[in-house]
Write a protein that holds these residues in place. Structure first.
Motif, PDB file in Angstrom:
ATOM      1  N   PHE A 281       0.820  -1.209   0.000  1.00 15.41           N
ATOM      2  CA  PHE A 281       0.000   0.000   0.000  1.00 15.41           C
ATOM      3  C   PHE A 281       0.860   1.267   0.000  1.00 15.41           C
ATOM      4  O   PHE A 281       2.030   1.254   0.376  1.00 15.41           O
TER       5      PHE A 281
ATOM      6  N   SER B  60       1.595   1.649  -4.408  1.00 17.94           N
ATOM      7  CA  SER B  60       0.590   2.243  -5.297  1.00 17.94           C
ATOM      8  C   SER B  60       1.159   3.418  -6.078  1.00 17.94           C
ATOM      9  O   SER B  60       0.911   3.562  -7.285  1.00 17.94           O
ATOM     10  N   TYR B  61       1.926   4.269  -5.414  1.00 15.41           N
ATOM     11  CA  TYR B  61       2.500   5.407  -6.113  1.00 15.41           C
ATOM     12  C   TYR B  61       3.625   4.991  -7.038  1.00 15.41           C
ATOM     13  O   TYR B  61       3.922   5.680  -8.016  1.00 15.41           O
TER      14      TYR B  61
ATOM     15  N   THR C 128       1.670   4.368 -10.147  1.00 20.15           N
ATOM     16  CA  THR C 128       1.291   5.595 -10.853  1.00 20.15           C
ATOM     17  C   THR C 128       2.506   6.241 -11.507  1.00 20.15           C
ATOM     18  O   THR C 128       2.387   6.855 -12.577  1.00 20.15           O
TER      19      THR C 128
ATOM     20  N   SER D  92      -0.544  -5.957  -4.196  1.00 28.25           N
ATOM     21  CA  SER D  92      -0.790  -4.517  -4.079  1.00 28.25           C
ATOM     22  C   SER D  92      -2.245  -4.238  -4.440  1.00 28.25           C
ATOM     23  O   SER D  92      -2.846  -4.980  -5.224  1.00 28.25           O
TER      24      SER D  92
ATOM     25  N   LEU E 150      -5.049  -2.983  -6.594  1.00 30.17           N
ATOM     26  CA  LEU E 150      -5.007  -2.746  -8.036  1.00 30.17           C
ATOM     27  C   LEU E 150      -6.333  -2.324  -8.632  1.00 30.17           C
ATOM     28  O   LEU E 150      -6.366  -1.831  -9.765  1.00 30.17           O
TER      29      LEU E 150
ATOM     30  N   LEU F  55      -6.590   4.226  -6.904  1.00 28.55           N
ATOM     31  CA  LEU F  55      -6.953   2.916  -7.433  1.00 28.55           C
ATOM     32  C   LEU F  55      -7.666   3.026  -8.780  1.00 28.55           C
ATOM     33  O   LEU F  55      -7.493   2.172  -9.660  1.00 28.55           O
TER      34      LEU F  55
ATOM     35  N   ILE G 155      -4.954   3.532 -11.318  1.00 31.37           N
ATOM     36  CA  ILE G 155      -4.204   2.300 -11.579  1.00 31.37           C
ATOM     37  C   ILE G 155      -5.005   1.329 -12.446  1.00 31.37           C
ATOM     38  O   ILE G 155      -4.495   0.805 -13.447  1.00 31.37           O
TER      39      ILE G 155
END
Length: 393
Positions: free
Chosen positions: A219, A223-224, A227, A244, A246, A322, A325
């Motif tokens: 997390f 996540s970044y 991106t 992760s 998604l 999210l 992504i």
């Protein structure tokens, strides 16, 4: 009229014990004496180096009782010598849960404190790592392999609230397989543009100028990392994703919800065992003590990592990230190969999240389920992760 003396707060006798006061080696003969001072209705007494507050008849100022030359005393005195002194913070340290959490021996924590604990564990978990200055940040970066590695460069990004220590075994084995590996510690810097700029600066400092393999997990930071990949697809050869969030249906763990609550978040982020409890809650296994030491070390050393995590958790809009992504890696937007190496015992993100993500772009996404692994497969089963990565890359 306010009362200034503790003995005047109650009409019934009361007894309080103050912390133990160690006796000096030069006053052994004095250790057998009992000294009582009575400033008013109450009295402080010193018995074998322990201070007590009790009640004494008004008017006495000091009483000294001496025992024999051989230091012998009454049975009551000997019993008092054996009793542990009162610890006003005993509710924090003198219980099995706290002793286990801070690695103290199974005795009352009279001498145990955070400083001593840090001294015992401060050199743990530094495998393959060194500090690097990049922009305004001082990073701890792990590196394995050499710059002339024949099979290319891999950059590993960990998830919050953990650290790059989780990749140590994977990195060592991937270096043996011919890769040059980097994994930065990124505690707390996980939010949008700040992340992207800091990551670009770090890549420049590490002299990573050619396209590389990117591995992300978890997390916030993970996540970044995804991106960033969407905005810099020309710098990514292949992408590997370990457990992760998604899709917009990905659940958010309770930890990150608590961090968003006023006041509760401030207390939660300063919990020294926050990271290890998060790891264990998402896995089928319990961390060994030497590993748990490393995961709690940043939060013991300073309050800064916890508050940085707090800020990141409060700034992030999980649904927005999210959505970016899931849309960005759909079949119409992304063509680079993707590996989903998924620990199927993850208590936070079930395998159905990976299956849903794969359906959106089946031609480029390969899903490999890792049995026996939880939310952090690189920690639970690093050998299986290495096997998946080598066959994919």
């Amino acid at each position: 009229m306010p009362r200034c003396c503790p003995c005047a707060t109650s009409s019934s006798p009361s007894l309080f014990l103050l912390p133990s006061v160690p006796a000096s080696s030069a006053s052994k003969t004095a250790s057998s004496r009992r000294v009582a001072f009575s400033p008013c209705d109450g009295a402080f007494s010193c018995v074998s180096g322990r201070l007590r507050w009790g009640t004494r008849p008004r008017g006495r100022c000091a009483t000294v009782e001496a025992s024999g030359k051989d230091g012998s005393g009454t049975a009551e005195e000997e019993k008092e010598k054996d009793e542990p002194g009162f610890n006003p913070f005993g509710f924090v340290t003198d219980n099995p849960s706290s002793r286990s959490a801070i690695q103290l021996p199974a005795v009352p924590a009279e001498d145990g404190n955070v400083g001593q604990m840090l001294y015992r564990i401060e050199d743990k978990g530094r495998e393959y790592g060194s500090y690097v200055r990049s922009g305004e940040f001082r990073w701890f970066v792990r590196e394995t392999g050499s710059r002339d590695a024949r099979r290319g460069t891999i950059v590993f990004l960990h998830g919050a609230p953990t650290q790059s220590f989780s990749y140590r075994v994977v990195m060592a084995q991937m270096a043996d397989a011919g890769y040059h590996c980097f994994a930065p510690d990124w505690i707390g810097f996980g939010f949008k543009e700040e992340f992207h700029k800091a990551f670009d600066d770090l890549l420049g400092t590490l002299n990573i100028t050619e396209p590389f393999f990117l591995v992300v997990q978890g997390f916030l930071v993970g996540s970044y990392g995804l991106t960033w990949a969407l905005n810099n697809s020309n710098k990514v050869l292949k992408l590997a994703i370990l457990n992760s969030p998604l899709t917009v249906s990905s659940p958010v763990p309770g930890l990150f919800q608590q961090l968003k609550w006023p006041l509760v978040g401030e207390f939660t982020c300063q919990n020294a065992v926050l990271a290890e409890r998060f790891i264990e809650a998402g896995s089928a296994y319990v961390l060994k003590l030497e590993k748990a030491d490393v995961y709690r070390l940043p939060y013991l050393s300073s309050g800064a990592p916890g508050f940085a995590l707090l800020e990141a958790a409060r700034k992030v809009n999980f649904q927005d990230v999210l959505h970016r992504i899931s849309a960005g890696f759909s079949s119409n937007s992304w063509q680079k190969p993707i590996l989903l190496a998924w620990g199927i015992s993850d208590k936070y993100l079930p395998l159905s999240i990976a299956e849903e993500f794969k359906k959106a772009n089946p031609s480029v996404v390969k899903l490999e389920a890792i049995e026996g692994a939880g939310h952090m497969p690189q920690e639970d089963w690093p050998e299986k992760v290495v096997k998946a990565l080598i066959s994919f890359l």
